[in-house]
Every structure is written in C-alpha cells, then in structure tokens.
Design a protein around this motif. Structure first.
Motif, mmCIF file in Angstrom:
data_model
loop_
_atom_site.group_PDB
_atom_site.id
_atom_site.type_symbol
_atom_site.label_atom_id
_atom_site.label_comp_id
_atom_site.label_asym_id
_atom_site.label_seq_id
_atom_site.Cartn_x
_atom_site.Cartn_y
_atom_site.Cartn_z
ATOM 1 N N ALA A 215 0.833 -1.198 0.000
ATOM 2 C CA ALA A 215 0.000 0.000 0.000
ATOM 3 C C ALA A 215 0.866 1.247 0.000
ATOM 4 C CB ALA A 215 -0.914 0.000 1.213
ATOM 5 N N THR A 216 0.389 2.272 -0.671
ATOM 6 C CA THR A 216 1.054 3.566 -0.716
ATOM 7 C C THR A 216 0.283 4.566 0.136
ATOM 8 O OG1 THR A 216 -0.236 4.348 -2.602
ATOM 9 C CG2 THR A 216 1.797 3.103 -3.086
ATOM 10 N N MET A 217 0.869 5.741 0.322
ATOM 11 C CA MET A 217 0.167 6.790 1.059
ATOM 12 C C MET A 217 -1.146 7.152 0.374
ATOM 13 S SD MET A 217 3.152 9.336 2.461
ATOM 14 C CE MET A 217 4.108 9.450 0.945
ATOM 15 N N ALA A 218 -1.148 7.173 -0.946
ATOM 16 C CA ALA A 218 -2.381 7.481 -1.680
ATOM 17 C C ALA A 218 -3.447 6.423 -1.422
ATOM 18 C CB ALA A 218 -2.090 7.589 -3.173
ATOM 19 N N ASP A 219 -3.039 5.156 -1.317
ATOM 20 C CA ASP A 219 -3.991 4.089 -0.994
ATOM 21 C C ASP A 219 -4.609 4.315 0.375
ATOM 22 O OD1 ASP A 219 -3.565 2.560 -3.362
ATOM 23 O OD2 ASP A 219 -1.780 1.648 -2.493
ATOM 24 N N VAL A 220 -3.777 4.672 1.343
ATOM 25 C CA VAL A 220 -4.273 4.925 2.696
ATOM 26 C C VAL A 220 -5.316 6.038 2.680
ATOM 27 C CG1 VAL A 220 -3.673 5.663 5.025
ATOM 28 C CG2 VAL A 220 -2.116 4.164 3.768
ATOM 29 N N GLY A 221 -5.004 7.130 2.001
ATOM 30 C CA GLY A 221 -5.927 8.244 1.937
ATOM 31 C C GLY A 221 -7.243 7.871 1.276
ATOM 32 N N ALA A 222 -7.163 7.130 0.188
ATOM 33 C CA ALA A 222 -8.374 6.756 -0.546
ATOM 34 C C ALA A 222 -9.294 5.879 0.296
ATOM 35 C CB ALA A 222 -7.997 6.035 -1.838
ATOM 36 N N VAL A 223 -8.716 4.902 0.986
ATOM 37 C CA VAL A 223 -9.534 4.011 1.815
ATOM 38 C C VAL A 223 -10.090 4.779 3.016
ATOM 39 C CG1 VAL A 223 -9.559 1.928 3.230
ATOM 40 C CG2 VAL A 223 -8.288 1.948 1.086
ATOM 41 N N ALA A 224 -9.271 5.608 3.637
ATOM 42 C CA ALA A 224 -9.741 6.384 4.789
ATOM 43 C C ALA A 224 -10.928 7.261 4.409
ATOM 44 C CB ALA A 224 -8.605 7.238 5.343
ATOM 45 N N ALA A 225 -10.853 7.905 3.258
ATOM 46 C CA ALA A 225 -11.952 8.771 2.814
ATOM 47 C C ALA A 225 -13.221 7.968 2.574
ATOM 48 C CB ALA A 225 -11.540 9.526 1.555
ATOM 49 N N PHE A 226 -13.083 6.803 1.960
ATOM 50 C CA PHE A 226 -14.265 5.964 1.714
ATOM 51 C C PHE A 226 -14.880 5.495 3.021
ATOM 52 C CE2 PHE A 226 -16.176 1.763 1.350
ATOM 53 C CZ PHE A 226 -17.163 2.009 0.411
ATOM 54 N N VAL A 227 -14.048 4.971 3.919
ATOM 55 C CA VAL A 227 -14.552 4.452 5.188
ATOM 56 C C VAL A 227 -15.252 5.545 5.982
ATOM 57 C CG1 VAL A 227 -13.859 3.529 7.434
ATOM 58 C CG2 VAL A 227 -12.894 2.558 5.341
ATOM 59 N N ALA A 228 -14.706 6.755 5.958
ATOM 60 C CA ALA A 228 -15.277 7.863 6.723
ATOM 61 C C ALA A 228 -16.547 8.430 6.105
ATOM 62 C CB ALA A 228 -14.247 8.976 6.875
ATOM 63 N N SER A 229 -16.824 8.073 4.864
ATOM 64 C CA SER A 229 -17.966 8.633 4.149
ATOM 65 C C SER A 229 -19.237 7.827 4.388
ATOM 66 C CB SER A 229 -17.673 8.668 2.645
ATOM 67 O OG SER A 229 -17.781 7.361 2.091
ATOM 68 N N GLU A 230 -20.358 8.340 3.911
ATOM 69 C CA GLU A 230 -21.626 7.624 4.017
ATOM 70 C C GLU A 230 -21.616 6.331 3.215
ATOM 71 O OE1 GLU A 230 -24.654 8.020 5.837
ATOM 72 O OE2 GLU A 230 -23.090 9.039 6.962
ATOM 73 N N ARG A 231 -20.786 6.271 2.188
ATOM 74 C CA ARG A 231 -20.696 5.029 1.423
ATOM 75 C C ARG A 231 -20.084 3.907 2.254
ATOM 76 N NH1 ARG A 231 -19.110 6.609 -4.838
ATOM 77 N NH2 ARG A 231 -20.845 8.067 -5.153
ATOM 78 N N GLY A 232 -19.340 4.265 3.286
ATOM 79 C CA GLY A 232 -18.764 3.264 4.178
ATOM 80 C C GLY A 232 -19.542 3.107 5.467
ATOM 81 N N ARG A 233 -20.796 3.541 5.480
ATOM 82 C CA ARG A 233 -21.554 3.608 6.727
ATOM 83 C C ARG A 233 -21.806 2.243 7.362
ATOM 84 N NH1 ARG A 233 -27.812 4.955 4.942
ATOM 85 N NH2 ARG A 233 -28.198 3.011 3.810
ATOM 86 N N SER A 234 -21.707 1.163 6.594
ATOM 87 C CA SER A 234 -21.924 -0.174 7.158
ATOM 88 C C SER A 234 -20.662 -0.746 7.801
ATOM 89 C CB SER A 234 -22.411 -1.138 6.067
ATOM 90 O OG SER A 234 -21.415 -1.301 5.057
ATOM 91 N N ILE A 235 -19.565 -0.024 7.741
ATOM 92 C CA ILE A 235 -18.296 -0.507 8.289
ATOM 93 C C ILE A 235 -18.071 0.109 9.657
ATOM 94 C CG2 ILE A 235 -15.805 -0.688 7.915
ATOM 95 C CD1 ILE A 235 -16.345 -0.151 4.926
ATOM 96 N N THR A 236 -18.047 -0.727 10.686
ATOM 97 C CA THR A 236 -17.771 -0.227 12.031
ATOM 98 C C THR A 236 -17.367 -1.382 12.932
ATOM 99 O OG1 THR A 236 -18.570 1.201 13.816
ATOM 100 C CG2 THR A 236 -20.117 -0.428 12.960
ATOM 101 N N SER A 237 -16.750 -1.029 14.053
ATOM 102 C CA SER A 237 -16.339 -2.004 15.062
ATOM 103 C C SER A 237 -15.444 -3.083 14.467
ATOM 104 C CB SER A 237 -17.569 -2.647 15.721
ATOM 105 O OG SER A 237 -18.411 -1.661 16.264
ATOM 106 N N THR A 238 -14.515 -2.660 13.594
ATOM 107 C CA THR A 238 -13.693 -3.634 12.898
ATOM 108 C C THR A 238 -12.431 -2.977 12.358
ATOM 109 O OG1 THR A 238 -13.768 -5.373 11.209
ATOM 110 C CG2 THR A 238 -14.733 -3.244 10.613
#
Length: 249
Positions: A215-238
């Motif tokens: 993974a690169t820094m850009a990968d980290v940023g992209a995943v973090a943004a998705f997880v933090a968004s409403e599109r990632g709203r089903s992801i929690t406690s994990t």
C-alpha cells in the motif's frame, strides 16, 4: 464528493500518513483541521491542500495535553457545528529490539504515551460525536496476531494495545451512532527513507502480500476517505485491511 460538508480533525497532520489522509479528505470536500506540534510541517500540508482548492486550517496542539486538545476540538465545533471525523496519526515511538533487550521503563513509557495520546484525542471527539449521534473515529496500525515477527520490540504490542482501546470505544459509542474503524497496515513503503539499508524492509512488505504489492500513502488516503464517508456507513467495530493481504487481522 464523498465528504462534502464534513469536518475532519487530524492529529499528526503534518506527517506523511497524516498529510496523505488530509489530502484525500480535502479532495473529497471535507473541511480539514490539522493539529500537531510542528508549524512548518502542518503548513506544508496545508499549502498543498489550498493549492488544490481544498479547505484546511492548522493549529499547534500537543496531543498529550488534554486541556489543549479539548479546547481545539471545541473551537472546531464552534466554527463548523460538528466534528465528523477524527484520527490520531501520532507515531508510536518504536523500539526495534528483542523484548529481552528493552529496558522496562523505556517499554512502558512508549506504550503509555501511545495510549495516552489516543485516549485524549478520542475522548475529545467522542464527547461531541455522542451528542451529535454521529461521527467516525479512525485508527491506524491495527492488530495482526498471526503475523508476529522477531525484533519488532514494542511496535506490534503498541498497535495491539491501541486496537484494544478502539474495541472498547466501539462498544461504548455504537449506541450513539458513532463508528470506529482501524486501518490495518503491514507497512507503507513510500514513507520509508530512500536509503539502501531500507530496501530489504520494503521488499519484505511486498513479498508478504499474495499480490506482491504494498500500500502507498495514496492508498491509505483513498480508503480512509471511503470508510469515513456515508458510502462506508456499514463498516464499524472492525479493522479494514489495507495491506494487500499481507496482514490477517
């Protein structure tokens, strides 16, 4: 934009990972507040975000100082009306030695500092998120009990300790609509110094992946943004595994 009208606070925002996540959040429309102890590093990231058209502010904050952290978060909420995302990327002070060679005071001090800063910053955000009945607390590092390696000293122990803290926050904050997610990493190779002695470490991270990628820094940023968004709203406690399969959390 994934994070339009969202407010994000990033501790350690002047660092490589913090800066990458800040770039991604701002690019997705978030209003980003960078906090750290080194003004020049914070402003370097902020200048980059502003040049790209993003919204960003910086503040010199010692994340070991609970009063300073609380004052800063309160000021953010006063300006924006909410704190929607919080992440602490202050690096664990790694001691890469066999455990038998590490002094007990050094070991305890490093782990204690990591847990203290995480507890302080998360408490500050959680206080507002619980009232809002919404918010995302992100953590970085994660726990991979199947991938213990000699010579890691306090590093994986520290990540495991922070992940245990994250699990407890998840249990306490879920009833208030607050999500908690860890980005599980096996190492981000483009944060490593570009020197010959680090090539072996970089290659070992790549070799550990079934896809032979890291993974690169850009990968980290992209995943973090998705997880933090409403599109990632089903992801929690994990944990979300961003290691190209190298880790097995």
């Amino acid at each position: 934009m994934l994070l339009e009208n969202k407010t994000a606070v990033i501790y350690g925002g002047g660092g490589s990972i913090g800066g990458a996540i800040a770039d991604a959040f701002a690019a997705e429309g978030a209003r980003v507040f960078l906090a750290g102890r080194t003004p020049a590093k914070l402003e370097t990231v902020a200048d980059r975000i502003r040049a790209a058209g993003g919204q960003v502010e910086t503040a010199v904050v010692d994340a070991m100082d609970a009063a300073a952290v609380n004052d800063h978060v309160d000021s953010v909420v006063e300006k924006t009306g909410s704190v929607d995302i919080s992440i602490n990327l202050i690096t664990l002070e790694g001691i890469f030695q066999p455990l038998s060679d590490i002094s007990t005071p050094d070991f305890v001090a490093a782990i204690g500092k990591a847990l203290t800063t995480q507890l302080i910053t998360t408490k500050a955000a959680a206080r507002h998120m619980a009232k809002q009945e919404s918010g995302v607390l992100l953590f970085f590092g994660g726990s991979d009990p199947s991938n213990a390696s000699p010579g890691m000293g306090n590093v994986q122990v520290g990540f495991d300790a922070v992940e245990s803290l994250r699990r407890q926050w998840a249990a306490e904050l879920a009833p208030h609509g607050v999500r908690t997610v860890t980005l599980l990493t096996g190492g981000i190779v483009d944060t490593f110094p570009d020197v010959p002695e680090m090539e072996g470490a970089k290659q070992s991270i790549i070799d550990a992946s079934p896809l032979k990628r890291a993974a690169t820094m850009a990968d980290v940023g992209a995943v973090a943004a998705f997880v933090a968004s409403e599109r990632g709203r089903s992801i929690t406690s994990t944990q979300v595994n961003i290691s190209f399969g190298a880790c097995h959390g």
